[in-house]
Design a protein around this motif. Structure first.
Motif, short mmCIF file in Angstrom:
data_model
loop_
_atom_site.label_atom_id
_atom_site.label_comp_id
_atom_site.label_asym_id
_atom_site.label_seq_id
_atom_site.Cartn_x
_atom_site.Cartn_y
_atom_site.Cartn_z
N ARG A 91 -17.84 16.12 -6.44
CA ARG A 91 -17.44 17.15 -7.39
C ARG A 91 -18.41 17.23 -8.56
O ARG A 91 -18.74 18.34 -9.02
CB ARG A 91 -16.03 16.87 -7.91
CG ARG A 91 -15.47 17.97 -8.82
CD ARG A 91 -14.03 17.65 -9.21
NE ARG A 91 -13.19 17.51 -8.03
CZ ARG A 91 -12.66 18.53 -7.38
NH1 ARG A 91 -12.89 19.76 -7.80
NH2 ARG A 91 -11.90 18.33 -6.32
N ASN A 198 -14.35 23.89 -7.09
CA ASN A 198 -13.28 23.34 -6.25
C ASN A 198 -13.36 23.89 -4.83
O ASN A 198 -13.14 23.16 -3.85
CB ASN A 198 -11.91 23.67 -6.85
CG ASN A 198 -11.63 22.90 -8.13
OD1 ASN A 198 -12.21 21.85 -8.35
ND2 ASN A 198 -10.77 23.43 -8.97
N ALA A 199 -13.67 25.18 -4.70
CA ALA A 199 -13.76 25.79 -3.38
C ALA A 199 -14.90 25.17 -2.56
O ALA A 199 -14.74 24.87 -1.37
CB ALA A 199 -13.96 27.30 -3.51
N THR A 202 -13.99 21.51 -1.59
CA THR A 202 -13.01 21.50 -0.49
C THR A 202 -13.67 21.87 0.82
O THR A 202 -13.42 21.23 1.85
CB THR A 202 -11.87 22.49 -0.80
OG1 THR A 202 -11.22 22.08 -2.00
CG2 THR A 202 -10.86 22.52 0.33
N TYR A 203 -14.53 22.87 0.80
CA TYR A 203 -15.21 23.31 2.01
C TYR A 203 -16.08 22.20 2.58
O TYR A 203 -16.11 21.95 3.80
CB TYR A 203 -16.03 24.55 1.73
CG TYR A 203 -16.67 25.16 2.94
CD1 TYR A 203 -15.91 25.69 3.95
CD2 TYR A 203 -18.06 25.23 3.04
CE1 TYR A 203 -16.50 26.27 5.07
CE2 TYR A 203 -18.66 25.79 4.15
CZ TYR A 203 -17.88 26.31 5.17
OH TYR A 203 -18.48 26.88 6.27
N GLN A 205 -15.85 18.88 1.91
CA GLN A 205 -15.04 17.71 2.28
C GLN A 205 -14.39 17.89 3.63
O GLN A 205 -14.30 16.94 4.43
CB GLN A 205 -13.96 17.47 1.22
CG GLN A 205 -14.49 16.83 -0.06
CD GLN A 205 -13.41 16.65 -1.10
OE1 GLN A 205 -12.43 17.42 -1.14
NE2 GLN A 205 -13.56 15.64 -1.95
N HIS A 206 -13.95 19.09 3.94
CA HIS A 206 -13.27 19.35 5.21
C HIS A 206 -14.22 19.36 6.39
O HIS A 206 -13.78 19.48 7.54
CB HIS A 206 -12.48 20.65 5.14
CG HIS A 206 -11.25 20.55 4.33
ND1 HIS A 206 -10.38 21.60 4.14
CD2 HIS A 206 -10.73 19.51 3.63
CE1 HIS A 206 -9.37 21.21 3.37
NE2 HIS A 206 -9.56 19.95 3.04
#
Length: 210
Positions: A91, A198-199, A202-203, A205-206
């Motif tokens: 992050r 954040n987007a 998240t993208y 990390q997934h």
């Protein structure tokens, strides 16, 4: 023992380099006004205070001048900040990139680049045909940006294709946020930057492998 004066050739070279530098700075100032007419050979020569022949002598033509302008801005921009510590959490790295672009895209050099790009052909084949040096410089920027993002996340367990995708959309997304800042929009831009961070996190990390 007397020191001999500098040779005429050396004096000429120094004067020529100083002239070239002043021409580059004048061209950047002119483009940074945002005036679409600034990206014309005659306008640049007038701003520089020289004949177009003198500008052509230094840069070989308008293509050489534009390529040199892009090279100068790249030199001044440098690499991403040292905040991209390899030990920093994902992050923090993403936020550092977003914050750097947010500030950088409002700088005079960025406005100059925007003015220049608006004046260039949109079609890449046409750009390469008419302005091959400029096209090559812009192409190297694209490759360099992707490589920079790849280095920033080199030790993170993410799908490499997602890093390329993120690298491709971040500049456009940030231009949109910066445009809102310049136009005085009704959105909370700090919130917008956090949301984009954040987007992206998240993208990425997934995409981590199990």
């Amino acid at each position: 023992m007397a020191v001999s004066p500098a040779s005429p050739a050396r004096r000429t070279n120094r004067r020529g380099q100083a002239t070239r530098e002043s021409m580059l700075e004048a061209a950047l100032r002119c483009l940074a006004t945002g005036d679409p007419a600034a990206a014309s050979a005659n306008r640049i020569a007038k701003e520089i205070g020289a004949t177009w022949g003198a500008v052509k002598y230094q840069f070989g033509g308008i293509d050489g001048l534009w390529a040199a302008v892009l090279q100068r801005t790249a030199e001044r921009r440098g690499e991403l900040p040292a905040a991209l510590d390899p030990a920093a959490p994902l992050r923090e790295r993403v936020a550092a990139i977003i914050d750097t672009l947010y500030e950088g895209l409002t700088a005079p050099d960025s406005r100059a680049i925007e003015t220049l790009r608006m004046a260039l052909p949109r079609d890449m084949a046409e750009l390469d045909r008419l302005y091959p040096q400029t096209a090559a410089e812009l192409s190297s920027w694209g490759r360099g940006w992707i490589e920079t993002c790849q280095r920033a996340f080199a030790d993170v367990d993410v799908d490499p294709s997602r890093i390329r995708e993120v690298a491709a959309f971040i500049p456009g997304a940030m231009r949109g946020i910066v445009s809102e800042r310049q136009l005085g929009g009704y959105y909370d831009l700090d919130e917008a930057r956090r949301g984009l961070t954040n987007a992206i996190v998240t993208y990425l990390q997934h995409s981590r492998s199990d």
